[in-house]
Enzyme design. Structure first.
Site, PDB file in Angstrom:
ATOM      1  N   GLU A 166       0.864  -1.201   0.000  1.00 32.76           N
ATOM      2  CA  GLU A 166       0.000   0.000   0.000  1.00 32.76           C
ATOM      3  C   GLU A 166       0.888   1.235   0.000  1.00 32.76           C
ATOM      4  O   GLU A 166       1.761   1.372   0.848  1.00 32.76           O
ATOM      5  CB  GLU A 166      -0.933  -0.011   1.204  1.00 32.76           C
TER       6      GLU A 166
ATOM      7  N   THR B 226      -9.378   3.825  -0.644  1.00 36.29           N
ATOM      8  CA  THR B 226     -10.274   4.975  -0.857  1.00 36.29           C
ATOM      9  C   THR B 226     -11.390   4.931   0.172  1.00 36.29           C
ATOM     10  O   THR B 226     -11.730   5.933   0.798  1.00 36.29           O
ATOM     11  CB  THR B 226     -10.902   4.872  -2.271  1.00 36.29           C
TER      12      THR B 226
ATOM     13  N   LYS C 233     -19.693   9.139   5.163  1.00 35.20           N
ATOM     14  CA  LYS C 233     -20.823   8.760   6.013  1.00 35.20           C
ATOM     15  C   LYS C 233     -20.756   9.483   7.362  1.00 35.20           C
ATOM     16  O   LYS C 233     -21.785   9.811   7.948  1.00 35.20           O
ATOM     17  CB  LYS C 233     -20.877   7.242   6.221  1.00 35.20           C
TER      18      LYS C 233
ATOM     19  N   GLY D 183     -17.853  10.627 -12.079  1.00 34.48           N
ATOM     20  CA  GLY D 183     -17.536   9.202 -12.159  1.00 34.48           C
ATOM     21  C   GLY D 183     -16.100   8.929 -11.747  1.00 34.48           C
ATOM     22  O   GLY D 183     -15.328   9.860 -11.482  1.00 34.48           O
TER      23      GLY D 183
ATOM     24  N   HIS E 183     -43.901  -5.867  14.310  1.00 32.98           N
ATOM     25  CA  HIS E 183     -44.689  -4.641  14.294  1.00 32.98           C
ATOM     26  C   HIS E 183     -44.395  -3.846  15.552  1.00 32.98           C
ATOM     27  O   HIS E 183     -44.343  -4.425  16.634  1.00 32.98           O
ATOM     28  CB  HIS E 183     -46.181  -4.982  14.231  1.00 32.98           C
TER      29      HIS E 183
END
Ligand code: FAD
Ligand code: NAI
Length: 463
Positions: A34, A42, A52, A269, A442
């Site tokens: 890396e 990424t 997020k 993109g 429910h």
């Protein structure tokens, strides 16, 4: 340090690091190369995770301003601290990337720091040192596509990497590209007070999304004040005192107009990243879009070299890269690794969220497949009403003859979580009837999924 391994993985994104871990679990000696200072690619460093974090922070602020009053919860002097928000994002990124480092140590994976270049089919060089392996996996990911005439500086004209690290809230943010990145990061800055204009080449948003859902999505984004210029392309950017003057032209030709911005986000993109890898030296074939060409088992045209994730064809999604990493490690260990590309969900993490799996209506029409539709609005779901989050609906597509689930599309609260049961149903080859006959607790948002499945056969109860 050893210089020979069973497996060398190039790139420690979700494709590469997951492949490395699975291969180590299966008993291989593994190195992962890396070039970034931290692991996670990424996704963890500048993609999924930081975006997020900012989506959550800005959503909290937005809910405090606009969502809580309906619950009788009042707040005075509502504000936000941008450096603190960014600090939270950085902490989350740090915890995640360190987490991968821990997993590497736990699984005895050697992290080779630096950029890899192929020297031979079984040899790569990193920081002047050669390393060999029986199998080498290219997992070098993707980078943003540049727009000619709009030069990135990551401060005023930014890619997503600059857009998750702005020092102040732009007055006017122009987003070029109405896809995943543009709409998620456009939402972040709109919620924090920017005027946001999305310029999209096509006459609709997110071209891969079901058309009906995309139209509903545009309306929800317009409600928070995002403006759209669809069917429009940007043909130039000039720096002016107040920021950037963009030249816009109708996509189908016509009169140009000027649009000024203080920050421009280019999000048209992403493309495969293979620069500096020396693919030519070993003869690894790429396609017309620069992606590494692989067969059904992730093998390239060169024996011993494989590729996974964003650098090959298919959706550029972290979980797709992970599935491929696991499947490839298992195949290399002689097992039966497999990825079901028909059951890879896609989620846009705005609020409401948009989530999908399988075919869109447009795809089924183009393929001449006869289908049935079941839809159910969150407006008729008790839990959504209690939450005060009633925007959106669930849409289920099943085969007209066999009732097998072909696609599912949700726009609504927590759609990204709700889609999971439909991904599972598609994975198991279920019918809409199977979902409709499954007991759903429910009151939950998931009941809207059950009701949509009932609606396929015209027997939804609560509408
Ligand atoms: P990458 O994550 O790109 O990792 C590749 C790694 O290889 C990089 O770290 C790179 O430094 C390294 N590398 C490249 N060349 C070399 C070399 N020669 N030598 C050594 N190392 C090298 N996807 C989702 O599923 N959900 C999301 O919410 C989501 N949000 C996103 C938000 C943003 C802003 C962006 C940009 C992307 C987002 N994505 C999301 C997409 C996701 O990040 C990618 O699909 C995913 O990271 C691809 O994984 P990968 O392992 O193929 O490549
Ligand atoms: P995208 O492919 O999602 O959207 C790009 C948009 O730009 C398209 O709507 C396209 O029509 C438009 N476009 C192309 N050229 C243009 C031009 N010259 N002018 C105006 N519009 C133009 O790409 P994006 O948003 O850059 O994201 C890249 C990829 O990263 C995504 O496709 C997705 O795979 C991944 N991603 C995933 C996320 C998630 O899973 N939540 C979040 C962010 C990114």
């Amino acid at each position: 340090m050893p210089s020979n391994f069973d497996l060398i993985v190039i790139g420690a994104g979700p494709g590469g690091y997951v492949c490395a871990i699975r291969a180590a679990q299966l008993g291989m000696t593994v190195a992962c190369i890396e070039k970034r200072a931290t692991l996670g690619g990424t996704c963890l460093n500048v993609g999924c995770i930081p975006s997020k974090a900012l989506l959550q922070s800005s959503e909290n602020y937005h809910a405090l301003l606009h969502g809580f009053a309906q619950h009788g919860v009042m707040a005075k002097e509502v504000g936000f601290d941008l450096p603190k928000m960014m600090g939270h994002k950085d902490e989350v990124v740090g915890a995640n990337t360190k987490g991968v480092e821990f997993l590497f140590k736990k699984n005895k994976i050697t992290w080779l720091k630096g950029a890899a270049t192929f020297k031979a089919a079984d040899t790569v060089s990193v920081a002047g040192q050669n390393y060999t392996a029986r199998h080498i996996v290219i997992a070098t990911g993707s980078e943003s596509v540049p727009l000619p005439g709009v030069e990135i500086d990551e401060t005023t004209i930014v890619t997503s990497t600059g857009a998750i690290a702005l020092a102040s809230v732009p007055k006017h943010l122009v987003v070029i590209g109405g896809g995943y990145i543009g709409l998620e990061l456009g939402s972040v800055w709109r919620r924090l007070g920017s005027e946001v204009t999305v310029v999209e080449f096509l006459d609709r948003l997110v071209p891969t999304m079901d058309g009906e859902i995309a139209a509903a999505f545009q309306k929800t984004l317009a409600k928070i004040g995002i403006k759209f210029k669809l069917g429009t392309k940007v043909t130039g950017a000039a720096r002016i005192d107040a920021g950037i003057a963009l030249t816009l032209e109708p996509a189908k030709g016509g009169t140009a107009e000027r649009l000024d911005a203080d920050v421009v986000l280019v999000a048209i993109g992403r493309r495969a990243h293979t620069e500096g890898l020396g693919l030519d030296a070993v003869g690894v074939a790429t396609d017309e879009r620069g992606r590494v060409v692989t067969d059904g088992h992730f093998a390239t045209n060169v024996a011993g070299i494989y590729a996974i994730g964003d650098v090959i064809a298919g959706p550029m999604l972290a979980h797709k890269a992970e599935e491929e990493g696991i499947a490839l490690a298992e195949l290399l260990a002689g097992q039966a690794g497999h990825v079901n590309y028909g059951a890879i969900p896609g989620v846009v993490y705005t609020w409401p969220e948009v989530a999908a799996v399988g075919k869109t209506e447009e795809e089924l029409k183009a393929e001449g497949v006869a289908y049935k539709i079941g839809k159910f609005p969150f407006m008729a779901n008790g839990r959504a009403r209690a939450m005060g989050d009633t925007e959106g609906f669930v849409k289920i597509l099943s085969d007209r003859t066999t009732d097998r689930l072909l696609g599912a599309h949700i726009i609504g609260p927590d759609a990204g979580t709700l889609i999971a049961e439909l991904v599972m149903a598609i994975e198991f080859g279920a019918s809409a009837e199977d979902v409709a006959r499954t007991s759903h607790a429910h009151p939950t948002l998931n009941e809207a999924v059950k009701e949509a499945a009932l609606a396929v056969d015209g027997r939804a109860i609560h509408i």
